[in-house]
Write an enzyme that holds these catalytic residues in place. Structure first.
Site, PDB file in Angstrom:
ATOM      1  N   THR A  69      -8.529   7.556   3.550  1.00  0.00           N
ATOM      2  CA  THR A  69      -7.986   6.214   3.620  1.00  0.00           C
ATOM      3  C   THR A  69      -8.772   5.572   4.758  1.00  0.00           C
ATOM      4  OG1 THR A  69      -5.785   6.985   2.952  1.00  0.00           O
ATOM      5  CG2 THR A  69      -5.860   4.912   4.119  1.00  0.00           C
ATOM      6  N   ARG A  86       0.768   7.308  -9.608  1.00  0.00           N
ATOM      7  CA  ARG A  86       1.091   7.796  -8.273  1.00  0.00           C
ATOM      8  C   ARG A  86       0.999   6.657  -7.263  1.00  0.00           C
ATOM      9  NH1 ARG A  86      -2.199   9.154  -3.772  1.00  0.00           N
ATOM     10  NH2 ARG A  86      -1.168  10.570  -2.317  1.00  0.00           N
ATOM     11  N   SER A 139       0.626   5.883  -3.226  1.00  0.00           N
ATOM     12  CA  SER A 139       0.271   6.486  -1.941  1.00  0.00           C
ATOM     13  C   SER A 139       1.105   5.880  -0.820  1.00  0.00           C
ATOM     14  CB  SER A 139      -1.212   6.268  -1.644  1.00  0.00           C
ATOM     15  OG  SER A 139      -1.425   4.924  -1.240  1.00  0.00           O
ATOM     16  N   THR A 168      -3.722   8.064   7.635  1.00  0.00           N
ATOM     17  CA  THR A 168      -4.539   8.644   6.585  1.00  0.00           C
ATOM     18  C   THR A 168      -4.057  10.074   6.381  1.00  0.00           C
ATOM     19  OG1 THR A 168      -6.789   9.186   5.856  1.00  0.00           O
ATOM     20  CG2 THR A 168      -6.330   9.436   8.202  1.00  0.00           C
ATOM     21  N   GLY A 169      -4.352  10.630   5.226  1.00  0.00           N
ATOM     22  CA  GLY A 169      -3.923  11.996   4.953  1.00  0.00           C
ATOM     23  C   GLY A 169      -3.335  12.129   3.573  1.00  0.00           C
ATOM     24  N   VAL A 170      -2.422  13.078   3.398  1.00  0.00           N
ATOM     25  CA  VAL A 170      -1.751  13.269   2.116  1.00  0.00           C
ATOM     26  C   VAL A 170      -0.543  12.336   2.063  1.00  0.00           C
ATOM     27  CG1 VAL A 170      -0.512  14.902   0.646  1.00  0.00           C
ATOM     28  CG2 VAL A 170      -2.540  15.648   1.903  1.00  0.00           C
ATOM     29  N   GLY A 171      -0.576  11.378   1.143  1.00  0.00           N
ATOM     30  CA  GLY A 171       0.450  10.346   1.096  1.00  0.00           C
ATOM     31  C   GLY A 171       1.859  10.882   0.989  1.00  0.00           C
TER      32      GLY A 171
END
Length: 280
Positions: free
Chosen positions: A154, A182, A184, A203-206
């Site tokens: 992101t 999906r 985020s 940022t990262g895994v939503g």
């Protein structure tokens, strides 16, 4: 005046030395040009300016660097939030737009400020945003080979302007190969949040970020009197039970900047007019 940007985790392109250098140079160029822009513009205008540049660089997973989803299409999300008015606007799963963050900015004038799917895309067309394919050959090759990117990405920016106002903007091209539909974290208050006290971009895994309500927790804790560092520490500690994958950048009302990631690999750059910092 302060400014900090992030370019996601790892390298969404390659992890070779040449790419790392290119990414470092891009972050330095963007953070410095955005800081110069901040001299004559508001924090809100500046975060959109910075994130637009990140969207325009295929090294980052947003805009033209976006990932391809499981059905072979690219869908992007982005949001912007004004810390002074507490207005947030965003687009979720928008298609074929060059700069989703600019659509999010235009939406701030509406009563209905977060749009998704075809509604977001149609709104962009009605506002003069032309059809633009954000697919690049590398992403198509990754998709066809059924290979996932080495990182989760992101882009984002937090700015504090000369009037003491804070704004934040975040944009993502997704994680790649996700299920259609999906959503985020980027266009939610879990991944993008600001008020008069603090602004945070994630940022990262939503899914991990949303489960922890990460951005809103950090901002709320700073508002309640936590130092920025302690707000980060407590909030990131709450990711540990499920090994949450997240990275964040922030600026508080006093100009303090902070960044942290749960799995050290976030790329970022900051600039305050005197000191420049970049990490790849």
């Amino acid at each position: 005046m302060k400014l900090i940007i992030h370019g996601g985790f790892f390298s969404e392109s390659a992890t070779n030395h040449e790419t790392k250098v290119a990414k470092q140079n891009a972050l330095e160029r963007i953070v410095k040009s955005s800081y110069e822009f901040l001299h004559s513009h508001s924090a809100l205008e500046t975060v959109v300016f910075a994130v637009s540049q990140l969207e325009d660089d295929e090294l980052f997973n947003a805009g033209i660097g976006s990932q391809i989803q499981s059905d072979g299409k690219i869908r992007m999300s982005a949001a912007v939030m004004d810390g002074e008015t507490q207005k947030m606007s965003g687009v979720i799963n928008i298609e074929e737009v060059k700069n989703p963050i600019q659509v999010a900015q235009v939406l701030m004038q509406e009563d209905d400020r977060v749009l998704g799917g075809s509604g977001a895309t149609n709104y962009a067309r009605n506002k003069g945003f032309g059809v633009f394919s954000t697919e690049i050959p590398q992403r198509r090759a990754e998709y066809e080979a059924k290979l996932k990117s080495l990182g989760t990405g992101t882009v984002g920016c937090v700015a504090l302007d000369s009037n003491g106002k804070i704004a934040v903007a975040t944009s993502t091209g997704g994680k790649g190969f996700e299920l259609v539909g999906r959503i985020s974290d980027s266009a939610t208050v879990a991944g993008n949040y600001a008020n008069a006290f603090c602004g945070v971009s994630l940022t990262g895994v939503g899914e991990d970020i949303v489960s922890n309500a990460t951005a809103s927790k950090i901002v709320t804790r700073v508002t309640d009197g936590f130092t920025l560092e302690n707000a980060f520490k407590k909030t990131f500690d709450e990711l540990k039970p499920y090994d949450g994958f997240a990275g964040a950048i922030a600026i508080d009302k006093n100009g303090n900047m902070f960044h942290q990631d749960s799995h050290p690999s976030m790329v970022f750059a900051s600039f305050d007019g005197d000191e420049f910092e970049v990490f790849i």
